[in-house]
Motif scaffolding. Structure first.
Motif, PDB file in Angstrom:
ATOM      1  N   SER A  54       0.833  -1.203   0.000  1.00  0.00           N
ATOM      2  CA  SER A  54       0.000   0.000   0.000  1.00  0.00           C
ATOM      3  C   SER A  54       0.870   1.256   0.000  1.00  0.00           C
ATOM      4  CB  SER A  54      -0.965  -0.006   1.179  1.00  0.00           C
ATOM      5  OG  SER A  54      -0.339   0.443   2.336  1.00  0.00           O
ATOM      6  N   GLU A  55       2.056   1.189   0.616  1.00  0.00           N
ATOM      7  CA  GLU A  55       2.967   2.334   0.533  1.00  0.00           C
ATOM      8  C   GLU A  55       3.418   2.558  -0.907  1.00  0.00           C
ATOM      9  OE1 GLU A  55       5.980   1.479   3.390  1.00  0.00           O
ATOM     10  OE2 GLU A  55       4.709   2.108   5.046  1.00  0.00           O
ATOM     11  N   GLU A  56       3.659   1.435  -1.603  1.00  0.00           N
ATOM     12  CA  GLU A  56       4.067   1.520  -3.006  1.00  0.00           C
ATOM     13  C   GLU A  56       2.949   2.143  -3.848  1.00  0.00           C
ATOM     14  OE1 GLU A  56       6.920   1.413  -5.503  1.00  0.00           O
ATOM     15  OE2 GLU A  56       7.198   0.577  -3.496  1.00  0.00           O
ATOM     16  N   ILE A  57       1.704   1.705  -3.585  1.00  0.00           N
ATOM     17  CA  ILE A  57       0.571   2.207  -4.360  1.00  0.00           C
ATOM     18  C   ILE A  57       0.376   3.700  -4.103  1.00  0.00           C
ATOM     19  CG2 ILE A  57      -1.936   2.047  -4.591  1.00  0.00           C
ATOM     20  CD1 ILE A  57      -1.562  -0.972  -3.864  1.00  0.00           C
ATOM     21  N   GLU A  58       0.578   4.104  -2.838  1.00  0.00           N
ATOM     22  CA  GLU A  58       0.373   5.517  -2.515  1.00  0.00           C
ATOM     23  C   GLU A  58       1.401   6.408  -3.196  1.00  0.00           C
ATOM     24  OE1 GLU A  58       0.147   5.952   1.687  1.00  0.00           O
ATOM     25  OE2 GLU A  58      -1.877   5.135   1.769  1.00  0.00           O
ATOM     26  N   SER A  59       2.594   5.874  -3.444  1.00  0.00           N
ATOM     27  CA  SER A  59       3.602   6.721  -4.086  1.00  0.00           C
ATOM     28  C   SER A  59       3.574   6.603  -5.605  1.00  0.00           C
ATOM     29  CB  SER A  59       4.999   6.363  -3.556  1.00  0.00           C
ATOM     30  OG  SER A  59       5.308   5.043  -3.905  1.00  0.00           O
ATOM     31  N   ALA A  60       2.569   5.902  -6.149  1.00  0.00           N
ATOM     32  CA  ALA A  60       2.488   5.753  -7.604  1.00  0.00           C
ATOM     33  C   ALA A  60       2.161   7.098  -8.248  1.00  0.00           C
ATOM     34  CB  ALA A  60       1.425   4.727  -7.964  1.00  0.00           C
ATOM     35  N   ASP A  61       2.629   7.260  -9.491  1.00  0.00           N
ATOM     36  CA  ASP A  61       2.388   8.479 -10.254  1.00  0.00           C
ATOM     37  C   ASP A  61       0.889   8.609 -10.561  1.00  0.00           C
ATOM     38  OD1 ASP A  61       2.497  10.656 -11.856  1.00  0.00           O
ATOM     39  OD2 ASP A  61       3.465   9.649 -13.550  1.00  0.00           O
ATOM     40  N   HIS A  62       0.350   9.813 -10.355  1.00  0.00           N
ATOM     41  CA  HIS A  62      -1.087   9.987 -10.539  1.00  0.00           C
ATOM     42  C   HIS A  62      -1.472  10.185 -12.007  1.00  0.00           C
ATOM     43  CE1 HIS A  62      -4.937  10.366  -8.709  1.00  0.00           C
ATOM     44  NE2 HIS A  62      -5.198  11.512  -9.297  1.00  0.00           N
ATOM     45  N   GLY A  63      -0.491  10.514 -12.864  1.00  0.00           N
ATOM     46  CA  GLY A  63      -0.769  10.809 -14.268  1.00  0.00           C
ATOM     47  C   GLY A  63      -1.571   9.743 -14.994  1.00  0.00           C
ATOM     48  N   PRO A  64      -1.088   8.501 -15.025  1.00  0.00           N
ATOM     49  CA  PRO A  64      -1.829   7.446 -15.725  1.00  0.00           C
ATOM     50  C   PRO A  64      -3.247   7.280 -15.200  1.00  0.00           C
ATOM     51  CG  PRO A  64       0.366   6.693 -15.163  1.00  0.00           C
ATOM     52  CD  PRO A  64       0.188   8.016 -14.507  1.00  0.00           C
ATOM     53  N   VAL A  65      -3.431   7.455 -13.884  1.00  0.00           N
ATOM     54  CA  VAL A  65      -4.774   7.323 -13.312  1.00  0.00           C
ATOM     55  C   VAL A  65      -5.685   8.385 -13.898  1.00  0.00           C
ATOM     56  CG1 VAL A  65      -6.071   7.232 -11.162  1.00  0.00           C
ATOM     57  CG2 VAL A  65      -3.696   6.501 -11.201  1.00  0.00           C
ATOM     58  N   GLU A  66      -5.165   9.623 -13.983  1.00  0.00           N
ATOM     59  CA  GLU A  66      -5.958  10.712 -14.555  1.00  0.00           C
ATOM     60  C   GLU A  66      -6.272  10.440 -16.014  1.00  0.00           C
ATOM     61  OE1 GLU A  66      -4.096  14.499 -13.966  1.00  0.00           O
ATOM     62  OE2 GLU A  66      -4.326  14.344 -11.805  1.00  0.00           O
ATOM     63  N   ALA A  67      -5.293   9.890 -16.734  1.00  0.00           N
ATOM     64  CA  ALA A  67      -5.502   9.585 -18.150  1.00  0.00           C
ATOM     65  C   ALA A  67      -6.647   8.597 -18.307  1.00  0.00           C
ATOM     66  CB  ALA A  67      -4.218   9.016 -18.757  1.00  0.00           C
ATOM     67  N   VAL A  68      -6.667   7.556 -17.502  1.00  0.00           N
ATOM     68  CA  VAL A  68      -7.743   6.564 -17.583  1.00  0.00           C
ATOM     69  C   VAL A  68      -9.072   7.218 -17.232  1.00  0.00           C
ATOM     70  CG1 VAL A  68      -8.614   4.391 -16.655  1.00  0.00           C
ATOM     71  CG2 VAL A  68      -6.181   4.669 -17.042  1.00  0.00           C
ATOM     72  N   GLU A  69      -9.032   8.095 -16.216  1.00  0.00           N
ATOM     73  CA  GLU A  69     -10.241   8.787 -15.792  1.00  0.00           C
ATOM     74  C   GLU A  69     -10.775   9.647 -16.934  1.00  0.00           C
ATOM     75  OE1 GLU A  69      -9.325  10.860 -12.259  1.00  0.00           O
ATOM     76  OE2 GLU A  69     -11.173  10.231 -11.260  1.00  0.00           O
ATOM     77  N   ALA A  70      -9.852  10.352 -17.635  1.00  0.00           N
ATOM     78  CA  ALA A  70     -10.247  11.236 -18.718  1.00  0.00           C
ATOM     79  C   ALA A  70     -10.877  10.468 -19.867  1.00  0.00           C
ATOM     80  CB  ALA A  70      -9.030  12.016 -19.220  1.00  0.00           C
ATOM     81  N   CYS A  71     -10.466   9.202 -20.039  1.00  0.00           N
ATOM     82  CA  CYS A  71     -11.049   8.374 -21.087  1.00  0.00           C
ATOM     83  C   CYS A  71     -12.377   7.772 -20.639  1.00  0.00           C
ATOM     84  CB  CYS A  71     -10.107   7.239 -21.476  1.00  0.00           C
ATOM     85  SG  CYS A  71      -8.560   7.806 -22.139  1.00  0.00           S
ATOM     86  N   GLY A  72     -12.802   8.088 -19.437  1.00  0.00           N
ATOM     87  CA  GLY A  72     -14.073   7.552 -18.955  1.00  0.00           C
ATOM     88  C   GLY A  72     -13.947   6.191 -18.310  1.00  0.00           C
ATOM     89  N   GLY A  73     -12.758   5.857 -17.804  1.00  0.00           N
ATOM     90  CA  GLY A  73     -12.581   4.544 -17.183  1.00  0.00           C
ATOM     91  C   GLY A  73     -13.270   4.451 -15.832  1.00  0.00           C
ATOM     92  N   THR A  74     -13.710   3.251 -15.508  1.00  0.00           N
ATOM     93  CA  THR A  74     -14.340   3.024 -14.205  1.00  0.00           C
ATOM     94  C   THR A  74     -13.263   2.907 -13.121  1.00  0.00           C
ATOM     95  OG1 THR A  74     -14.238   0.664 -14.555  1.00  0.00           O
ATOM     96  CG2 THR A  74     -16.259   1.773 -15.233  1.00  0.00           C
ATOM     97  N   TRP A  75     -13.713   2.740 -11.892  1.00  0.00           N
ATOM     98  CA  TRP A  75     -12.775   2.582 -10.781  1.00  0.00           C
ATOM     99  C   TRP A  75     -11.864   1.386 -11.015  1.00  0.00           C
ATOM    100  CZ3 TRP A  75     -11.728  -1.106  -6.999  1.00  0.00           C
ATOM    101  CH2 TRP A  75     -11.011  -0.661  -5.897  1.00  0.00           C
ATOM    102  N   VAL A  76     -12.479   0.296 -11.519  1.00  0.00           N
ATOM    103  CA  VAL A  76     -11.695  -0.923 -11.750  1.00  0.00           C
ATOM    104  C   VAL A  76     -10.653  -0.685 -12.829  1.00  0.00           C
ATOM    105  CG1 VAL A  76     -11.789  -3.317 -12.503  1.00  0.00           C
ATOM    106  CG2 VAL A  76     -13.561  -2.417 -10.993  1.00  0.00           C
TER     107      VAL A  76
END
Lengths: 265, 304
Positions: free
Chosen positions: B173-195
């Motif tokens: 979970s420490e590793e996940i918390e320090s992950a780069d937020h960019g790719p997450v935003e990119a998926v979000e911008a494409c309309g990706g779900t939480w999964v």
């Protein structure tokens, strides 16, 4: 033209065929190992209907909080951990300097200490405890010995890696000024790595607290002795009470130690 | 220029020119002395609880050395007849199965415990769960489990699996918390779900480190499972206990040497694999395996 561009999707990179081989080997090995240890899904169901669970409840708190039953062995556990941490970490200070490429006095010292340490570390801590109990008798004394050896090994590994990463500049300066080996290391390297040393010592102390809880299972003193005795009487309710108490104490110590370490590094 | 300076700053007018060295500050020294005193007092107090008389302190090193001398030469033939190889392997199987159990259970929990993935009312209880699990040593877990699960390697694997969830979950979970937020935003911008955010935005970033944590935990668990045998949960520990109780020291020596060899071997292979996982390599590069083997075989040469 524009249609072609719109429909063009980036090509999915081909997966290395080796990945499938590795995955297959890992799955096969897991399946094989599971068969060897007697993996059974039914355990996850059966375990909840085992009548022995009733033995865990209710916890006899007046027994657990009685001084001679649990508190005294718990204090003994702490004493083992403190002595082992001080001895182990104290001896580790010079040894770690001998085991780092940066500060080792010469090649043979480096290699001998490296091989010796990897052998010491390869033996699990309770093996040390059991052997020492056989050698010098049952009790906390043997336990403190075993943990000293183990914390020495852990500390040397962690700390020598820190020294490896230290800045070589001050050391070179001291050597260029004509210093002998020990003063050069003492003034050139020690001040830069001392905070990490203290932080690691606290970490080793946490490890030792945890390890000293189980030492008693092989007759090396501390709270584990009580756990072992109650286990042979099937008094799981008392064991549960001891566990809750131990958990609270370990948790508090860990929080203090983590806070201190955060300040240091 | 020099004439405009105040007179004190000229070298000749300093009050004590002879003492070229500045005084050491007093505060840090006092703190240091205080800490030393504290450690010394704790050490002495600790020693009083160890029933360590002068007599014992004097004879103990000799006794320990005597035991080591009795173990030489190790009696491999008897031990191999008694199936020690199979028992060491059983320890390795226990460690592996335990690590796999912990890995599969801790990964989803780690995502639920990370502040960039899950809300605080889920996150905080799971964090505390990790802390509780980590605070209980696997031997204690095994003691409890052996009460309700039949004695044997499977109980050991379960104990190791349960205990490792705590550490693996925390590290992951420490590793996940320090992950780069960019790719997450990119998926979000494409309309990706939480999964899909988790699957495509976070997982590819964190998997290399998390896999290497799993391997590292496996190395630790090999030692832990060897110990578990001492309380009857399968593996090489039972053999060591049996031979020590019968005072068959050459056999004990053989068990120890075989255990050390296996542990060092697993450590070496696993740390080479971890190094490759972390260092990575571009996709499709054919020499990755070759480099892995070179790492494995040529480590000694590379270090000198």
């Amino acid at each position: 033209m524009s249609e072609a561009v719109a429909s063009e999707r980036p090509v999915k990179p081909r997966r290395n065929p080796l990945a499938y081989v590795v995955a297959a080997v890992v799955v096969w090995w897991t399946w094989f190992a599971a068969g060897q240890v007697g993996f059974r899904w039914s355990t996850f169901v059966d375990v909840w209907t085992n009548p022995l669970w009733e033995k865990f409840w209710p916890v006899p708190w007046d027994w657990v909080l009685d001084r001679s039953n649990v508190i005294d062995p718990l204090i003994e556990t702490f004493q083992i951990a403190i002595v082992a941490t001080v001895i182990g970490c104290g001896l580790a200070l010079p040894a770690a300097f001998a085991m780092s490429r940066l500060t080792t006095p010469n090649g043979p010292t480096y290699w001998i200490s490296r091989i010796f340490m990897s052998v010491v570390r390869a033996v699990p801590d309770l093996f040390w405890a059991k052997i020492l109990v056989t050698a010098i008798g049952i009790g906390a004394f043997a336990g403190a010995w075993a943990l000293s050896i183990f914390s020495f090994a852990v500390m040397v590994k962690l700390f020598s890696e820190t020294i490896d990463g230290a800045d070589a500049g001050p050391l070179e300066a001291a050597r260029a000024a004509g210093s002998r080996h020990v003063p050069a290391v003492k003034t050139g390297v020690l001040p830069t790595v001392l905070p990490s040393y203290v932080a690691y010592a606290l970490y080793v102390f946490e490890l030792n607290i945890r390890a000293s809880i189980v030492l008693g299972l092989v007759g090396a003193g501390g709270i584990g002795r009580v756990v072992e005795a109650q286990r042979s009487f099937f008094r799981f309710d008392r064991i549960l009470g001891i566990l809750v108490l131990v958990f609270i104490v370990v948790f508090v110590i860990e929080q203090i130690s983590v806070a201190l370490r955060r300040r240091l590094v | 220029m020099t004439a405009t300076l105040p007179p004190e700053s000229t070298p000749g007018s300093a009050p004590e020119p002879a003492s070229g060295r500045p005084d050491r500050p007093l505060g840090p020294r006092l703190t240091r002395i205080g800490l030393f005193a504290l450690v010394a007092v704790a050490f002495v107090w600790g020693f009083t609880g160890l029933d360590a008389s002068i007599e014992r302190l004097r004879t103990a090193p000799g006794d320990a050395w005597q035991i080591i001398r009795l173990m030489w030469p190790p009696d491999f033939a008897t031990e191999i007849d008694r199936g020690v190889i199979g028992k060491v392997l059983e320890s390795v199987y226990i460690a592996w199965v335990g690590t796999v159990i912990a890995a599969t259970l801790s990964l989803p929990l780690a995502f639920l415990a990370s502040n960039n993935i899950s809300p605080s009312f889920i996150r905080l209880p799971i964090r505390q769960l990790f802390n509780v699990i980590r605070a209980v040593p696997e031997l204690i877990v095994a003691v409890v489990l052996l009460g309700v699960v039949p004695l044997g390697p499977w109980a050991g694997a379960l104990a190791i699996g349960l205990h490792s969830i705590g550490t693996l979950g925390k590290l992951a979970s420490e590793e996940i918390e320090s992950a780069d937020h960019g790719p997450v935003e990119a998926v979000e911008a494409c309309g990706g779900t939480w999964v899909s955010r988790v699957r495509w935005g976070v997982l590819p970033q964190v998997m290399p480190s998390i896999t290497s944590y799993w391997l590292f935990r496996f190395e630790i668990n090999v030692r832990a499972s060897a110990v578990l045998g001492m309380i009857g949960a399968g593996g090489v520990g039972s053999e060591l206990i049996a031979q020590l109780n019968f005072r068959n020291f050459p056999e004990v020596g053989a068990v120890l040497i075989i255990t050390i060899a296996v542990v060092v071997f697993i450590d070496t292979v696993s740390s080479a694999i971890r190094k490759r996982i972390i260092a990575g390599g571009s996709a499709g590069e054919p020499s990755r395996t070759a480099e892995l083997f070179r790492d494995l075989l040529g480590r000694r040469a590379a270090r000198v």
